[in-house]
Design an enzyme around this catalytic site. Sequence first.
Site, short mmCIF file in Angstrom:
data_model
loop_
_atom_site.label_atom_id
_atom_site.label_comp_id
_atom_site.label_asym_id
_atom_site.label_seq_id
_atom_site.Cartn_x
_atom_site.Cartn_y
_atom_site.Cartn_z
N GLU A 163 0.82 -1.01 -0.49
CA GLU A 163 -0.08 0.02 0.28
C GLU A 163 1.22 1.19 -0.20
O GLU A 163 0.82 2.36 0.62
CB GLU A 163 -0.97 0.29 1.48
CG GLU A 163 -2.13 -1.59 1.22
CD GLU A 163 -3.19 -0.71 2.18
OE1 GLU A 163 -2.72 -0.70 3.29
OE2 GLU A 163 -3.99 -2.26 2.06
N GLU A 279 -6.27 -10.79 -1.26
CA GLU A 279 -6.45 -10.52 -0.28
C GLU A 279 -8.56 -11.07 -0.85
O GLU A 279 -8.84 -10.10 -0.29
CB GLU A 279 -6.67 -9.87 0.32
CG GLU A 279 -4.88 -9.54 0.86
CD GLU A 279 -4.63 -7.76 1.80
OE1 GLU A 279 -5.53 -7.61 2.24
OE2 GLU A 279 -3.29 -8.10 1.55
C1 XIL Z 1 -5.73 -6.90 8.17
C2 XIL Z 1 -6.58 -7.70 8.59
O1 XIL Z 1 -7.22 -8.94 8.56
C3 XIL Z 1 -6.30 -7.77 10.27
O2 XIL Z 1 -7.31 -8.79 11.51
C4 XIL Z 1 -5.53 -6.37 11.06
O3 XIL Z 1 -5.87 -5.79 12.36
C5 XIL Z 1 -5.07 -5.35 9.97
O4 XIL Z 1 -4.92 -5.92 8.81
N1 XIL Z 1 -4.98 -5.19 3.82
C6 XIL Z 1 -4.01 -6.06 4.09
C7 XIL Z 1 -4.16 -7.13 4.94
O5 XIL Z 1 -2.70 -6.14 3.02
O6 XIL Z 1 -2.74 -7.11 5.81
C8 XIL Z 1 -5.36 -6.14 6.18
O7 XIL Z 1 -5.39 -7.17 6.86
C9 XIL Z 1 -6.50 -5.52 5.54
C10 XIL Z 1 -6.45 -4.56 4.24
#
Ligand code: XIL
Length: 370
Positions: A163, A279
């Site tokens: 990101e 994701e």
């Molecule tokens: C999120 C997790 O799912 C949560 O449990 C944690 O509290 C925060 O991070 N983009 C990403 C992931 O790259 O690492 C994030 O995961 C969700 C958004």
Amino acid sequence: MGTVTGAKAAYKRYQILALDDPTRDFTVTGNAPLKARAQAKGLIYGSSARYKDLIADPDLANELPVECNMLVPEWEMKWSAGDALLRPTPDRFDFTLADRMAEFAQHHQMLLRGHTLIWHLCVPSWFETGIHTDNAEQLLTQHIQTVAGRYAGKIHSWDVVNEAIEPRDGRSDGLRETLWLKCLGADYIDLAFRTAATADPDALLVYNDYGLEYDTFECEARRIAILKLLERLKAQGTPIHAVGLQSHLDGSETCFNAEKFRRFLSDIASLGLKILITELDVEDKNLPADVAVRDRIVASAYEDFLSVALDETAVIAVITWGLNDPYSWLAETSPRSDGLPIRPLPLDESLNRKLAWQAIARCFDQCPKR
Ligand code: XIL
């Protein structure tokens, strides 16, 4: 609510209901798990998971290796997330939980994906006041050398940087104004990839980001920014091998433009980069309460998106952000206003396969072989 606002809300409700097609066919052939259907096309299917959930729920721990041939630790390889504190102090590492996730993957002969080495979020409490221009390079390189070095040879791919773009921050290069950027300048990204390449020459090195999927002004700006970054990295010889598209979809989003998304994937592939869907989930907070309607719309969103994505043979992996509904991060970040349990993932609370599972299975079955 004013007449205009009321009318807009009514139109939106109609648009969402119109997304539901009770006659849509989600038929799947056979009973094979998603990993087998993916492998048959030279693809990987995996899921994120949290160690605490695997320990608390033996049924989940048993089902994960059945459906998946890749595991992504959702918390344990970040600097700090949930109950996992990989970096308790600026000069200490605690690998306890990360090691257990690596052992779980090894025990079940699953590929292991590392997430994530450099990110502006999920950082420990000391980070904001602990990073300065005179120690940032050492912080970055030592972290990557230590973490990527520890799992060298065991990691399929690392999200080296996560990101890093944010066009709204107004920079001409589209980069996000993070502490990493402030302390090290735009070249922190190249430094991270070069350090990771030295620490683990076997791992696929990935740049990971979100908000790239829809035909919206914001997504278009983000697509432009990420392509600008990738072209610059490739031109300067950065050892980057792939792009991760987080693909957090919204079931109520009505503007997915298949041709625009195909072109975006083709633009990435033309840089010689592989693509991972890293994701994947489908948020249902704006969808009707009716579970049958909600599941159909969520499944349609999975199939409409993934069928296009998998047409691009540079796409090598599909990872859902969780395997079953109760463990989705969306329960915290995007709960439903009516309080009903969310249903964004392939399996339900009892690990039963849903229409979303069928949609993903159909996409694997119908996509071109790699
Ligand atoms: C999120 C997790 O799912 C949560 O449990 C944690 O509290 C925060 O991070 N983009 C990403 C992931 O790259 O690492 C994030 O995961 C969700 C958004």
